[in-house]
Each structure stands twice: as C-alpha cells, then as structure tokens.
Motif scaffolding. Sequence first.
Motif, PDB file in Angstrom:
ATOM      1  N   LEU A 126       0.846  -1.188   0.000  1.00 50.54           N
ATOM      2  CA  LEU A 126       0.000   0.000   0.000  1.00 50.54           C
ATOM      3  C   LEU A 126       0.883   1.241   0.000  1.00 50.54           C
ATOM      4  O   LEU A 126       1.978   1.216   0.585  1.00 50.54           O
ATOM      5  N   ALA A 172      -1.496   5.343   3.013  1.00 49.61           N
ATOM      6  CA  ALA A 172      -2.708   4.530   3.224  1.00 49.61           C
ATOM      7  C   ALA A 172      -2.481   3.393   4.209  1.00 49.61           C
ATOM      8  O   ALA A 172      -3.405   2.634   4.498  1.00 49.61           O
ATOM      9  N   GLY A 181     -12.778   4.141  -2.255  1.00 48.19           N
ATOM     10  CA  GLY A 181     -11.320   4.199  -2.124  1.00 48.19           C
ATOM     11  C   GLY A 181     -10.781   2.951  -1.434  1.00 48.19           C
ATOM     12  O   GLY A 181      -9.783   2.376  -1.859  1.00 48.19           O
ATOM     13  N   TYR A 182     -11.476   2.511  -0.382  1.00 46.53           N
ATOM     14  CA  TYR A 182     -11.056   1.286   0.306  1.00 46.53           C
ATOM     15  C   TYR A 182     -11.159   0.081  -0.644  1.00 46.53           C
ATOM     16  O   TYR A 182     -10.247  -0.742  -0.733  1.00 46.53           O
ATOM     17  N   MET A 212      -8.607   0.111  -3.409  1.00 48.15           N
ATOM     18  CA  MET A 212      -7.231  -0.023  -2.906  1.00 48.15           C
ATOM     19  C   MET A 212      -6.801  -1.491  -2.883  1.00 48.15           C
ATOM     20  O   MET A 212      -5.636  -1.820  -3.082  1.00 48.15           O
ATOM     21  N   HIS A 213      -7.750  -2.372  -2.628  1.00 49.24           N
ATOM     22  CA  HIS A 213      -7.466  -3.808  -2.624  1.00 49.24           C
ATOM     23  C   HIS A 213      -7.277  -4.364  -4.020  1.00 49.24           C
ATOM     24  O   HIS A 213      -6.604  -5.376  -4.215  1.00 49.24           O
ATOM     25  N   ARG A 217      -8.157   6.913  -8.473  1.00 47.77           N
ATOM     26  CA  ARG A 217      -8.870   8.178  -8.263  1.00 47.77           C
ATOM     27  C   ARG A 217     -10.259   8.085  -8.876  1.00 47.77           C
ATOM     28  O   ARG A 217     -10.459   7.414  -9.890  1.00 47.77           O
ATOM     29  N   THR A 218     -11.177   8.828  -8.268  1.00 46.57           N
ATOM     30  CA  THR A 218     -12.548   8.876  -8.773  1.00 46.57           C
ATOM     31  C   THR A 218     -12.590   9.645 -10.087  1.00 46.57           C
ATOM     32  O   THR A 218     -12.206  10.823 -10.129  1.00 46.57           O
ATOM     33  N   ALA A 219     -13.082   9.014 -11.162  1.00 46.58           N
ATOM     34  CA  ALA A 219     -13.322   9.744 -12.417  1.00 46.58           C
ATOM     35  C   ALA A 219     -14.751  10.281 -12.404  1.00 46.58           C
ATOM     36  O   ALA A 219     -14.997  11.434 -12.732  1.00 46.58           O
ATOM     37  N   ARG A 252      -6.937  -0.054 -16.511  1.00 48.75           N
ATOM     38  CA  ARG A 252      -6.820   0.849 -15.356  1.00 48.75           C
ATOM     39  C   ARG A 252      -8.188   1.264 -14.812  1.00 48.75           C
ATOM     40  O   ARG A 252      -8.267   1.968 -13.811  1.00 48.75           O
ATOM     41  N   LYS A 253      -9.241   0.860 -15.478  1.00 47.01           N
ATOM     42  CA  LYS A 253     -10.583   1.324 -15.084  1.00 47.01           C
ATOM     43  C   LYS A 253     -11.238   0.319 -14.135  1.00 47.01           C
ATOM     44  O   LYS A 253     -11.331  -0.869 -14.445  1.00 47.01           O
ATOM     45  N   LEU A 265     -16.744   5.213 -11.458  1.00 48.26           N
ATOM     46  CA  LEU A 265     -15.574   4.774 -12.212  1.00 48.26           C
ATOM     47  C   LEU A 265     -14.335   5.315 -11.519  1.00 48.26           C
ATOM     48  O   LEU A 265     -14.245   6.523 -11.267  1.00 48.26           O
ATOM     49  N   PHE A 266     -13.430   4.436 -11.172  1.00 47.96           N
ATOM     50  CA  PHE A 266     -12.145   4.824 -10.594  1.00 47.96           C
ATOM     51  C   PHE A 266     -11.049   4.448 -11.583  1.00 47.96           C
ATOM     52  O   PHE A 266     -11.153   3.438 -12.291  1.00 47.96           O
ATOM     53  N   ILE A 267     -10.008   5.262 -11.636  1.00 43.80           N
ATOM     54  CA  ILE A 267      -8.888   5.027 -12.556  1.00 43.80           C
ATOM     55  C   ILE A 267      -7.609   4.819 -11.749  1.00 43.80           C
ATOM     56  O   ILE A 267      -7.258   5.661 -10.898  1.00 43.80           O
ATOM     57  N   VAL A 293      -3.954   5.013 -10.773  1.00 44.19           N
ATOM     58  CA  VAL A 293      -2.860   5.965 -11.033  1.00 44.19           C
ATOM     59  C   VAL A 293      -1.671   5.574 -10.151  1.00 44.19           C
ATOM     60  O   VAL A 293      -1.841   4.909  -9.122  1.00 44.19           O
TER      61      VAL A 293
END
Length: 208
Positions: free
Chosen positions: A15, A19, A137-138, A141-142, A150-152, A180-181, A201-203, A205
């Motif tokens: 991590l 985080a 985010g949690y 992260m896994h 990050r939040t798109a 990455r999506k 949708l999170f991308i 990074v």
Amino acid sequence: MTSTQQADAGRTSELPKWARGNSHRGGPGFGELIEQVRSVMDASRFIAPGDDVARELTADLSRIVERMQAIAVPVDDAAADSREDLPARGNPSLPPFEIIDLGSEGVVAEIVFRAFHLGRLSAHGGNISLLFDELAGYATMHRVTSGFARTAFLKVDYRSLTPIDRPLRARVWVEEIDGRKLHVLGTLHDGDRLCADMTALFIQVPDA
Ligand SMILES: CCCCCCCCCCCCCCCC(=O)SCCNC(=O)CCNC(=O)[C@H](O)C(C)(C)COP(=O)(O)OP(=O)(O)OC[C@H]1O[C@@H](n2cnc3c(N)ncnc32)[C@H](O)[C@@H]1OP(=O)(O)O
C-alpha cells in the motif's frame, strides 16, 4: 462477482505509505479529541446564540484553533486520516463510519450520520456521496495492482430518505476491472430499506 471481473486482479505491491494506517499517531487521547471536534460541529447545527454568546464562543474556539495550529505537522504525518483504529480513520471531515469487513469482495461499513450531516429532515445527499467515495477508495485499494485509484465519476441514486442518528449499513465493491478502469458499485441500507445506491468509475494511477 461477474464473469467479466478480472479474477486475478489484486495488489502486487505494498500500500502507499499514506494509506498504511497507524494506531498510535496522535496518542491514545486523539480519538476523544476528534469526537469532541465532531460534537462541536453537531452542536453548531442547533444553536441560535445572541451576539454576546456568539462572540464568547468564537473567542473560545479561536484559542483552540491557535493551539492546534501551533502543533501542525505535514499532512502525511498528521494523525487524522491515518488512525485505522478510529471511525473514518480519525478524519473529522468524513462521516464517522466503522469498517465491518474489508477484502477483495469489497468493503462493508456501519455509518451513523449525525446532526452535522443533516440536510432537510434526512442526511444531506452530498454526505452520502462522500461516504460512497471514501468506501470506494477502500474497495479499489485492494483491487489495483499498485498505486491507488482516483474517482473519475461517481453517481448516486437516492432511493429513500437516509436517517441520521441510527446505524446504517454501506457496502461497496469493485464490480469489474478493465485495464486501469475499475467499475465500482455500492449500496446504503437502513435495515432492509435501500436508502441509496452508487455507480462509480475509478482510474488506477501511480502513487504520488
Ligand atoms: C487495502 C485497503 C486499505 C485501505 C486503507 C486506506 C484507504 C484509503 C482510502 C482513501 C480513499 C480516498 C478516496 C477518495 C478518492 C477521490 O476522491 S480522488 C479525488 C477526486 N478525483 C479526482 O480529483 C480525479 C481528477 N481527475 C484525474 O486526475 C484524471 O482525470 C483521472 C481520473 C485520473 C483520469 O485521467 P488519466 O489517468 O489521464 O486517464 P485517461 O487516460 O484520461 O482515461 C483512462 C480511461 O478512463 C476513461 N475515463 C477517464 N475519465 C472518465 C470519466 N469521467 N468518465 C468516463 N470515462 C472516463 C477514459 O475514457 C479512458 O478510457 P479508455 O480509453 O482506456 O477505455
């Protein structure tokens, strides 16, 4: 899980440092301090002081702010947002959720919205979005292989009124990964009643 979900997706690296969490930073009394900060925010929602009392309270709070500013540290060294033993990791700007379960299947959390989170007779929708964003985010992260996500975009459907002052259950999980999506879904329930659901949708990074 859906058949399109990437079965082998998951972290292959540590991590990011920010985080990793910490149960000691800020000392054993830090949780009580943050609880008082939340109580100040709650209480401020229900007062209509006269000018004298408003000025007295402002002076009292100013002294507290000055004491805190005098002990400020860089944000990555701060206790708030790092205390994994406290609700919402001790971050007073987040609704105070407690993690019930966290793994590759997603995250389940209990949340009690409070006076500070009140909109009109129910929790403010923006606070519900904030809760979903944080829990996503949690969950992501896994599932990212490295760095973080990050939040798109994040869309919330408010299905019924969300009460304050009682425990609610949120669940957020990564439904599908496409490069990455990360496509993320979530629900918020009051008992059996659906209060809200979320699509995001999170991308992925690199860590910064
Ligand atoms: C192990 C557990 C312990 C955990 C313990 C600690 C937990 C700790 C939790 C912390 C939890 C914090 C959670 C808060 C998370 C935030 O709130 S982050 C803050 C809010 N978000 C932002 O500020 C993001 C701002 N935007 C950006 O930075 C960039 O636009 C993004 C989102 C990174 C994407 O940019 P990019 O990397 O250049 O990606 P780009 O090449 O444009 O697009 C990649 C793909 O995504 C698509 N895409 C990008 N944006 C969009 C969009 N808006 N709509 C649709 N498609 C899109 C593109 O079309 C493209 O698709 P393909 O062509 O590949 O099919």
